[in-house]
Design a protein around this motif. Sequence first.
Motif, PDB file in Angstrom:
ATOM      1  N   UNK A 151      56.608  -0.239  22.054  1.00  0.00           N
ATOM      2  CA  UNK A 151      55.874  -0.102  23.311  1.00  0.00           C
ATOM      3  C   UNK A 151      56.604   0.913  24.176  1.00  0.00           C
ATOM      4  N   UNK A 152      55.848   1.668  24.977  1.00  0.00           N
ATOM      5  CA  UNK A 152      56.508   2.531  25.969  1.00  0.00           C
ATOM      6  C   UNK A 152      56.991   1.656  27.113  1.00  0.00           C
ATOM      7  N   UNK A 153      56.059   0.782  27.538  1.00  0.00           N
ATOM      8  CA  UNK A 153      56.408  -0.193  28.580  1.00  0.00           C
ATOM      9  C   UNK A 153      55.814  -1.523  28.172  1.00  0.00           C
ATOM     10  N   UNK A 154      56.442  -2.609  28.563  1.00  0.00           N
ATOM     11  CA  UNK A 154      55.834  -3.927  28.360  1.00  0.00           C
ATOM     12  C   UNK A 154      55.359  -4.396  29.725  1.00  0.00           C
ATOM     13  N   UNK A 155      54.070  -4.687  29.803  1.00  0.00           N
ATOM     14  CA  UNK A 155      53.492  -5.090  31.085  1.00  0.00           C
ATOM     15  C   UNK A 155      52.976  -6.510  30.987  1.00  0.00           C
ATOM     16  N   UNK A 156      53.326  -7.336  31.960  1.00  0.00           N
ATOM     17  CA  UNK A 156      52.887  -8.736  31.974  1.00  0.00           C
ATOM     18  C   UNK A 156      51.384  -8.849  31.771  1.00  0.00           C
ATOM     19  N   UNK A 157      50.945  -9.931  31.122  1.00  0.00           N
ATOM     20  CA  UNK A 157      49.511 -10.099  30.827  1.00  0.00           C
ATOM     21  C   UNK A 157      49.186 -11.588  30.768  1.00  0.00           C
ATOM     22  N   UNK A 174      60.016 -14.721  24.840  1.00  0.00           N
ATOM     23  CA  UNK A 174      61.166 -13.838  24.605  1.00  0.00           C
ATOM     24  C   UNK A 174      60.809 -12.381  24.904  1.00  0.00           C
ATOM     25  N   UNK A 175      59.582 -12.006  24.533  1.00  0.00           N
ATOM     26  CA  UNK A 175      59.177 -10.616  24.776  1.00  0.00           C
ATOM     27  C   UNK A 175      58.882 -10.373  26.252  1.00  0.00           C
ATOM     28  N   UNK A 176      58.462 -11.433  26.964  1.00  0.00           N
ATOM     29  CA  UNK A 176      57.959 -11.244  28.333  1.00  0.00           C
ATOM     30  C   UNK A 176      59.024 -11.337  29.422  1.00  0.00           C
ATOM     31  N   UNK A 177      60.186 -11.957  29.115  1.00  0.00           N
ATOM     32  CA  UNK A 177      61.146 -12.184  30.214  1.00  0.00           C
ATOM     33  C   UNK A 177      61.673 -10.884  30.827  1.00  0.00           C
ATOM     34  N   UNK A 178      61.679  -9.796  30.021  1.00  0.00           N
ATOM     35  CA  UNK A 178      62.148  -8.517  30.579  1.00  0.00           C
ATOM     36  C   UNK A 178      60.991  -7.537  30.799  1.00  0.00           C
ATOM     37  N   UNK A 179      59.748  -8.027  30.644  1.00  0.00           N
ATOM     38  CA  UNK A 179      58.587  -7.147  30.852  1.00  0.00           C
ATOM     39  C   UNK A 179      58.370  -6.932  32.351  1.00  0.00           C
TER      40      UNK A 179
END
Length: 420
Positions: A151-157, A174-179
């Motif tokens: 991903x270029x950026x991880x954006x909350x969803x 795990x993927x979302x805590x730093x998104x």
Amino acid sequence: MKEIIKIEGGHRLTGEVSISGAKNATVALIPAAILASDSVVDIYGVPDISDVESLSTLLEELNVSVTSPSSFHFQIDTNGMENIVLDHEAVTKLRASYYFMGSLLGKYKYVKMQMPGGCYLGPRPFDLHLKGFEALGAAITYSEGFYEIKADRLLGAKIYLDFQSVGATINIMLAAVLAEGKTIIENAAKEPEIIDVANFLNNMGANVRGAGTNEITIEGVEKLHGHPHEIIPDRIEAGTYIIMAAALADDVTIKNIIPQHLEALTSKLIEMGVDIEIGADYARIRTSKDLKAVDITTQTYPGFATDLQQPLTTLLTQAVGASTIKETIYGERFKHCEHLRRMGAEIEVGSSRATITGPSKLFASKVEATDLRGGASMVIAALLADGVTEIDEIYHIDRGYDKIDEKLNSLGAKMWREEK
Ligand code: EPU
């Protein structure tokens, strides 16, 4: 060197046994620890099981140092960590290696790793994990046995899970805590291990709310840091020893448990007529006679755990009458039944169902641990059987039961290993 377990059956059990840290929390906490930037993460209560060895190998692959300053204490140091392609065979030894997908994606926005392994319990897709990563903005390709997720950026969803999957809930956390921004997981699984992972992440600086309910909200943060953590007790190991005690106890106390995590099991055992006393952090079981047949339907937490279905099958061979098991999580999780039949059990397996008619006298045989909890079901059968049972494929048992020989022998069982 390949080993088998031998058990001389018929010995009654007496004494105390202490439950170790939860395997299914540990196998998520270890990959979660790498989310901490250049820090040391101390985890206490790590069980001595081969799944932990496999995950430690993967940490070393990533240049993360793992030391064990004392028993059950792991120190994970992420200084110097590198995001290397995970192609070590350790990936294929357990299912939970896929938690590195969530944590590496979260930390580096890129992960490439082999297909994870684990027990065969029928088809075990992880489409919901991947759907979650995609919702956060990741692109996924699969080629020649490798997943590449970037991903270029991880954006909350907002992510709705079609099924309350333990693995998908944890991996998306795990993927979302730093998104960037807010992620909401709807129809999330509620297992206690998920709460343990959320507490661990929050103590490292994350912002996860609602773990243990159907809706988990994660506000992304920029960085996580190390923080000590004590793993919750293993409710499945505890349940397995409680079932063993229900089968064979004169007087057995199972210590270091959270009784609330075991209510679906203990209420069934009470219905069966097991003499069980539940304390604040222990269960005491005394000789149970004339066990009654019961019906079980496996469900997500707080329902009856699929992981305890296989150990319970063996106990049901000792109950008077016909018991039924309906398996709603893994419809094919009945491979152990064939081996129980070899030992004298009367079991009919149908589509996602088994009917066990008892009581049956079990006799020693040569059997296999078909998978981790199937292995536990064989151990219980061997403890009950007349003669010396040989259990093969015991690596399954060692994946999830900490020092099972030592613990059982301390209760009066006769169990040993031999080279094959
Ligand atoms: N599922 C999907 N798609 C997905 C994920 C799951 O269809 O993307 C389905 C599965 O096929 C299965 C159901 O959903 O039918 C439940 O799967 P879940 O994701 O909840 O299970 P898991 O995370 O793969 C964990 C435990 C298992 C335990 C199950 C159910 C770990 C490492 N494993 O597996 O534990 O049986 O939850 O409670 O946490 C064991 O300890 O012996 C064991 C197998």
